[in-house]
Write an enzyme that holds these catalytic residues in place. Sequence first.
Site, PDB file in Angstrom:
ATOM      1  N   ASP A 110      67.122  33.300  11.470  1.00  0.00           N
ATOM      2  CA  ASP A 110      66.168  34.245  10.904  1.00  0.00           C
ATOM      3  C   ASP A 110      64.852  34.093  11.672  1.00  0.00           C
ATOM      4  O   ASP A 110      64.192  33.061  11.590  1.00  0.00           O
ATOM      5  CB  ASP A 110      65.969  33.936   9.419  1.00  0.00           C
ATOM      6  CG  ASP A 110      65.107  34.970   8.700  1.00  0.00           C
ATOM      7  OD1 ASP A 110      64.342  35.673   9.384  1.00  0.00           O
ATOM      8  OD2 ASP A 110      65.188  35.047   7.462  1.00  0.00           O
ATOM      9  N   HIS A 111      64.473  35.148  12.396  1.00  0.00           N
ATOM     10  CA  HIS A 111      63.286  35.055  13.252  1.00  0.00           C
ATOM     11  C   HIS A 111      61.992  35.015  12.444  1.00  0.00           C
ATOM     12  O   HIS A 111      60.913  34.775  13.009  1.00  0.00           O
ATOM     13  CB  HIS A 111      63.257  36.243  14.218  1.00  0.00           C
ATOM     14  CG  HIS A 111      62.845  35.864  15.605  1.00  0.00           C
ATOM     15  ND1 HIS A 111      61.780  35.032  15.862  1.00  0.00           N
ATOM     16  CD2 HIS A 111      63.359  36.201  16.816  1.00  0.00           C
ATOM     17  CE1 HIS A 111      61.641  34.880  17.169  1.00  0.00           C
ATOM     18  NE2 HIS A 111      62.598  35.575  17.777  1.00  0.00           N
ATOM     19  N   ARG A 112      62.077  35.220  11.136  1.00  0.00           N
ATOM     20  CA  ARG A 112      60.878  35.134  10.313  1.00  0.00           C
ATOM     21  C   ARG A 112      60.451  33.690  10.064  1.00  0.00           C
ATOM     22  O   ARG A 112      59.276  33.417   9.832  1.00  0.00           O
ATOM     23  CB  ARG A 112      61.109  35.819   8.955  1.00  0.00           C
ATOM     24  CG  ARG A 112      61.360  37.315   9.037  1.00  0.00           C
ATOM     25  CD  ARG A 112      61.720  37.857   7.660  1.00  0.00           C
ATOM     26  NE  ARG A 112      62.954  37.260   7.140  1.00  0.00           N
ATOM     27  CZ  ARG A 112      63.485  37.553   5.953  1.00  0.00           C
ATOM     28  NH1 ARG A 112      62.892  38.451   5.176  1.00  0.00           N
ATOM     29  NH2 ARG A 112      64.607  36.978   5.554  1.00  0.00           N
TER      30      ARG A 112
END
Length: 513
Positions: free
Chosen positions: A483-485
């Site tokens: 998850d790039h968040r």
Amino acid sequence: MTETRVFLLPDLGEGLTEAELLNWLVAPGDEIRVDQPIAEVETAKSVVEVPSPYAGTVAELHGEPGQILDVGKPLISVTPLADPKEAGTRLDEPVETETPLVDSVEAKEAAAAETYRTEERAGSGNVLIGYGTPGGTAIVRRTRPRRATPPASTGSSTSSLVEPVETNLKGSEDKLTTPADDALLLRTRVPGKLGGVISPLVRRMAKEHGVDLGHMQGSGESGLIMRRDVEAAINSPVGESVETQPTVSANRVVEPVETQAAETSAQSIDARTGLGITTRTPVRGVRKAVAANMARSRAEIPEATVWVDVDATALVELRAELKKADPHNAPGLLAFIARFVTAGLKNYPELNTRFVGNEDSAGGESQEIVAFDGVNLGFAAQTDRGLVVPSIRNADQLSARKLDAEIKRLTAVVREGKATPAELGSGTFTLNNYGVFGVDGSAAIINYPEVAILGIGRILDKPWAVNGELAIRKVTELTLTFDHRVCDGGTAAGFLRYVADAIEAPTSLLSDM
């Protein structure tokens, strides 16, 4: 006059609000005891047997096999026996008589369901899946019984990159269960009671293929019907066709739901393609839960993927040496990699988190990243009910040998459909060994609400440069979807490189753990 008591479908845990009725284990007129299994239901988590909180005579069954039942609605009506001793009730214990009679008026049904939910929240003691009264006696108390610890299984297999036999569940579809496995599933045969003859999995197989178990003589001890008997009936060219053969269930003949759907849809034409429709399969249970989870993952998580080829020769050789020294206790390759993953998550804790969005006091959305004190490591397992992900709790505290034991135990549990909600829904990071299916790499979908999943491809002999010279090495591919968040590519690459280095030099890294 003795009042008929109504047992409402209990809260199945984890916020589940419905279940599919697979099979009745009793019939109207049967005398039952407290804690006797009365029905099999399938939830989004597993297949379970529902025990009765009442003893007496079955007055009415509220539902048909294949029907979706709501939690808090009537499941079965039981008329207590006139003499409490006949029902096994202790005279010095109060018998619960507070549940109202079944009424055809919808308002009273809704009121009963609401009363049930209120009592459940207050800890009324209504029987839950996997609970029951202490000691199996016919005593109904107003205190919630203690949950039993899920039994550990000793006969199972675990995943291996080089030896797929350890967790290659794909191969298990082509072989019969062992006598030991069947012995765990089968119960004592009760004449006239289909529910006491075979395991839930074998009953489900017979239902799906239209096999009549009422007149089948089993090959097991005392005539017990085994999985191999049903498979033989399915493959036999003699007898009625699957499409027309009814299924016997709890002394009643019920047409299979899937067969009825197939017969109806076979006569219809698909408007888009112009082709005839052969079957319509309802999406239920585990498949429904998996579909919803995967769709939500792709819709909400901005994922990215990184991968690396790894020389696994040293790890393969290490395990071969351990297996030679102790053939029965050498951990599988998946257990070693699981150990490297938990160590890597300590160094890169961002990948062992959860991204949460909440509504704030101003009506907007506040977001936070929740970190955990420990790692619950999930691993993907393919079963005949679909893909499930059991998790090893506090995996970061376990050695490779203990991880291997947990992988074997949980694999056996999910194959039998007996995993608890906690075992299936508590993971913080997932490990997916798709190499057992002959796949080199895959950009996997993150197991929502986790933030990362590590995939392992098959190990192949490939040319590899070693100290400036070409050699044939055991090479696999690691793929990390994240998850790039919660982190940037540098963190993801650092974690992936840590695990890769551990695989390439397992001895030195294991000594430091």
